[in-house]
Design a protein around this motif. Structure first.
Motif, PDB file in Angstrom:
ATOM      1  N   LYS A 295      16.495 -19.093 -38.429  1.00 43.38           N
ATOM      2  CA  LYS A 295      17.027 -18.926 -39.767  1.00 43.38           C
ATOM      3  C   LYS A 295      18.288 -18.966 -39.085  1.00 43.38           C
ATOM      4  CE  LYS A 295      13.657 -16.514 -40.962  1.00 43.38           C
ATOM      5  NZ  LYS A 295      12.802 -17.056 -39.733  1.00 43.38           N
ATOM      6  N   ARG A 296      19.026 -19.212 -40.877  1.00 43.68           N
ATOM      7  CA  ARG A 296      20.644 -20.205 -40.944  1.00 43.68           C
ATOM      8  C   ARG A 296      20.894 -17.797 -41.411  1.00 43.68           C
ATOM      9  NH1 ARG A 296      23.795 -24.742 -41.503  1.00 43.68           N
ATOM     10  NH2 ARG A 296      24.504 -23.589 -43.631  1.00 43.68           N
TER      11      ARG A 296
ATOM     12  N   GLN B 114      23.457 -21.711 -38.239  1.00 38.83           N
ATOM     13  CA  GLN B 114      21.773 -22.133 -37.684  1.00 38.83           C
ATOM     14  C   GLN B 114      21.582 -21.326 -36.675  1.00 38.83           C
ATOM     15  OE1 GLN B 114      19.872 -23.738 -39.913  1.00 38.83           O
ATOM     16  NE2 GLN B 114      18.082 -22.785 -37.946  1.00 38.83           N
ATOM     17  N   THR B 115      20.777 -20.401 -36.880  1.00 44.29           N
ATOM     18  CA  THR B 115      20.440 -19.761 -35.111  1.00 44.29           C
ATOM     19  C   THR B 115      19.800 -20.719 -34.720  1.00 44.29           C
ATOM     20  OG1 THR B 115      18.951 -18.042 -36.584  1.00 44.29           O
ATOM     21  CG2 THR B 115      20.922 -17.512 -36.403  1.00 44.29           C
TER      22      THR B 115
ATOM     23  N   GLN C  97      28.282 -20.036 -42.171  1.00 38.81           N
ATOM     24  CA  GLN C  97      26.648 -19.596 -41.682  1.00 38.81           C
ATOM     25  C   GLN C  97      26.387 -19.990 -40.876  1.00 38.81           C
ATOM     26  OE1 GLN C  97      23.819 -18.765 -44.690  1.00 38.81           O
ATOM     27  NE2 GLN C  97      25.273 -17.616 -45.271  1.00 38.81           N
TER      28      GLN C  97
END
Length: 96
Positions: free
Chosen positions: A18-19, A7-8, A5
């Motif tokens: 969001k992730r 993390q944006t 994933q």
């Protein structure tokens, strides 16, 4: 099993983004950079072009992922808004 994933980021201070799956992030990021490498586009034009490019191969909401990654690229200063009317997006030049 869940893939890796990311993390944006969000361009507005205090907001969190969001992730999302790194694999999906990379696909959308590559497309956005490729599209904006050709011309400056409005938000609608960018999202329409993105959708046209990946609709047959991308699993998930193209517009949702597109918006999430676009905000992240803005926060990372990879792309920027032109500040014109209508506002357009472009790749940020390195000499800024």
């Amino acid at each position: 099993m869940k893939g890796e994933q990311i993390q944006t980021l969000h361009p507005l201070p205090g907001k969190t983004n969001k992730r999302i799956a790194l694999e999906k992030y990379e696909v959308i990021k590559e497309q956005i950079l490729s599209i904006l490498g050709q011309s400056e586009l409005t938000h609608t034009e960018l999202m329409e072009q993105l959708y046209a490019n990946v609709k047959d191969s991308f699993e998930g909401g193209v517009q949702w992922y597109g918006e999430t990654v676009k905000l992240d690229l803005e926060a990372r200063k990879v792309i920027e808004r032109t500040g014109t009317k209508p506002e357009k997006y472009r790749l940020k030049t390195s000499n800024d």
